[in-house]
Motif scaffolding. Structure first.
Motif, short mmCIF file in Angstrom:
data_model
loop_
_atom_site.label_atom_id
_atom_site.label_comp_id
_atom_site.label_asym_id
_atom_site.label_seq_id
_atom_site.Cartn_x
_atom_site.Cartn_y
_atom_site.Cartn_z
N GLU A 194 78.01 -24.24 17.06
CA GLU A 194 78.54 -25.50 17.55
C GLU A 194 79.35 -25.32 18.83
O GLU A 194 79.36 -26.21 19.69
CB GLU A 194 79.41 -26.15 16.47
CG GLU A 194 78.64 -26.55 15.24
CD GLU A 194 79.53 -26.87 14.05
OE1 GLU A 194 80.76 -27.02 14.23
OE2 GLU A 194 78.99 -26.95 12.93
N LYS A 195 80.04 -24.19 18.95
CA LYS A 195 80.89 -23.92 20.11
C LYS A 195 80.61 -22.51 20.62
O LYS A 195 81.43 -21.61 20.46
CB LYS A 195 82.36 -24.04 19.73
CG LYS A 195 82.80 -25.37 19.20
CD LYS A 195 84.30 -25.34 18.99
CE LYS A 195 84.70 -26.02 17.73
NZ LYS A 195 86.13 -25.92 17.47
N PRO A 196 79.45 -22.29 21.25
CA PRO A 196 79.05 -20.93 21.63
C PRO A 196 79.89 -20.28 22.73
O PRO A 196 79.81 -19.08 22.92
CB PRO A 196 77.60 -21.09 22.08
CG PRO A 196 77.48 -22.52 22.47
CD PRO A 196 78.44 -23.28 21.59
N SER A 197 80.72 -21.06 23.41
CA SER A 197 81.53 -20.46 24.47
C SER A 197 83.03 -20.66 24.23
O SER A 197 83.84 -20.49 25.15
CB SER A 197 81.14 -21.05 25.83
OG SER A 197 81.35 -22.44 25.85
N GLN A 236 78.39 -20.62 11.78
CA GLN A 236 78.03 -22.01 12.10
C GLN A 236 78.90 -22.54 13.24
O GLN A 236 78.41 -23.25 14.11
CB GLN A 236 78.14 -22.91 10.86
CG GLN A 236 77.05 -22.68 9.85
CD GLN A 236 75.66 -22.88 10.43
OE1 GLN A 236 75.38 -23.84 11.13
NE2 GLN A 236 74.77 -21.93 10.16
N ALA A 237 80.16 -22.20 13.23
CA ALA A 237 81.06 -22.64 14.30
C ALA A 237 80.62 -22.08 15.65
O ALA A 237 80.74 -22.76 16.68
CB ALA A 237 82.50 -22.22 13.98
N THR A 272 86.72 -19.28 18.65
CA THR A 272 85.62 -19.27 17.69
C THR A 272 84.91 -17.93 17.70
O THR A 272 84.60 -17.35 16.65
CB THR A 272 84.65 -20.42 18.00
OG1 THR A 272 85.36 -21.66 17.92
CG2 THR A 272 83.48 -20.44 17.04
N LEU A 273 84.66 -17.41 18.90
CA LEU A 273 83.98 -16.12 19.03
C LEU A 273 84.83 -14.98 18.46
O LEU A 273 84.31 -14.09 17.78
CB LEU A 273 83.64 -15.84 20.49
CG LEU A 273 82.59 -16.78 21.10
CD1 LEU A 273 82.51 -16.56 22.61
CD2 LEU A 273 81.24 -16.59 20.43
N ALA A 274 86.13 -15.00 18.74
CA ALA A 274 87.01 -13.95 18.24
C ALA A 274 87.08 -13.98 16.72
O ALA A 274 87.02 -12.93 16.06
CB ALA A 274 88.40 -14.10 18.84
N ARG A 275 87.18 -15.16 16.15
CA ARG A 275 87.23 -15.28 14.67
C ARG A 275 85.93 -14.77 14.06
O ARG A 275 85.94 -14.02 13.08
CB ARG A 275 87.47 -16.72 14.27
CG ARG A 275 87.37 -16.94 12.76
CD ARG A 275 88.36 -17.93 12.25
NE ARG A 275 88.18 -18.22 10.85
CZ ARG A 275 88.54 -17.44 9.85
NH1 ARG A 275 89.13 -16.29 10.10
NH2 ARG A 275 88.35 -17.79 8.59
N PHE A 276 84.80 -15.15 14.65
CA PHE A 276 83.53 -14.69 14.13
C PHE A 276 83.42 -13.17 14.22
O PHE A 276 82.97 -12.52 13.29
CB PHE A 276 82.35 -15.35 14.85
CG PHE A 276 81.04 -14.79 14.40
CD1 PHE A 276 80.52 -15.10 13.15
CD2 PHE A 276 80.33 -13.91 15.20
CE1 PHE A 276 79.32 -14.57 12.71
CE2 PHE A 276 79.13 -13.36 14.77
CZ PHE A 276 78.62 -13.69 13.52
N ALA A 277 83.83 -12.59 15.36
CA ALA A 277 83.75 -11.13 15.53
C ALA A 277 84.55 -10.43 14.44
O ALA A 277 84.09 -9.44 13.86
CB ALA A 277 84.24 -10.73 16.91
N ALA A 296 83.47 -17.26 4.49
CA ALA A 296 84.19 -17.45 5.76
C ALA A 296 83.32 -17.02 6.94
O ALA A 296 83.30 -17.68 7.98
CB ALA A 296 85.50 -16.67 5.74
N TYR A 297 82.59 -15.92 6.77
CA TYR A 297 81.67 -15.43 7.80
C TYR A 297 80.59 -16.48 8.09
O TYR A 297 80.31 -16.79 9.25
CB TYR A 297 81.05 -14.11 7.35
CG TYR A 297 79.85 -13.69 8.14
CD1 TYR A 297 79.99 -13.03 9.36
CD2 TYR A 297 78.56 -13.94 7.67
CE1 TYR A 297 78.88 -12.63 10.09
CE2 TYR A 297 77.45 -13.54 8.39
CZ TYR A 297 77.61 -12.90 9.60
OH TYR A 297 76.51 -12.51 10.33
N ASP A 298 79.98 -17.01 7.04
CA ASP A 298 78.93 -18.02 7.22
C ASP A 298 79.47 -19.25 7.95
O ASP A 298 78.81 -19.79 8.85
CB ASP A 298 78.32 -18.43 5.87
CG ASP A 298 77.51 -17.31 5.23
OD1 ASP A 298 77.09 -16.37 5.95
OD2 ASP A 298 77.30 -17.37 4.00
#
Length: 152
Positions: free
Chosen positions: A64-67, A60-61, A71-76, A54-56
């Motif tokens: 694709e969507k750096p701002s 990647q997301a 997406t950022l919250a999920r990755f964090a 899930a982290y990987d």
């Protein structure tokens, strides 16, 4: 790792109106319940294969969507779960670039910097969370608790 309840959910974003918005926070909110549960240099539990996958995918997301705030919250959130504190910090700092008026994000960053042993950065973010007019009483209290621990 003891985690706080989920913080602020995403609200409708209206970029044209420049209305204040609440950015999404990681589902488990990376902030531990107490400073004692988050000592500097503390090693996280080993990530499961499902968490790592899930982290990987979340990483990647972000490429694709750096701002994109969600997406950022999920990755964090996932980065904290797999022990990538620096990755979580990077994502949360990008959230602040999108909207600097986020006391919950500042609290998260303060705690993560505390966990890394970066006292000055931790103090800066924790002070910002505590002093924000938009901070909830819970955010202020938790920031104060971590500020006391970081100043020791």
């Amino acid at each position: 790792l003891a985690c706080a309840p989920a913080l602020a959910p995403a609200l409708a974003q209206t970029p044209a109106s420049k209305a204040p918005r609440t950015l999404p926070m990681p589902a488990t909110a990376a902030v531990p319940a107490t400073p004692q549960a988050s000592q500097p240099g503390q090693k996280p539990a080993e990530a499961t294969p499902a968490e790592r996958a899930a982290y990987d995918k979340a990483f990647q997301a972000t490429l694709e969507k750096p701002s994109d705030p969600e997406t950022l919250a999920r990755f964090a959130d996932l980065a904290v779960k797999v022990g990538d504190i620096e990755g979580a910090i990077s994502a949360l700092e990008r959230l602040l670039l999108i909207d600097a008026n986020q006391p919950e994000v500042k609290l998260e960053l303060g705690v993560l910097y505390y966990r890394l042993g970066s006292k000055e950065a931790a103090l800066t973010y924790l002070e910002g969370a505590r002093s924000s007019p938009e901070a909830s009483p819970q955010v202020r209290d938790r920031a104060e608790e971590f500020l006391k621990a970081a100043r020791r």
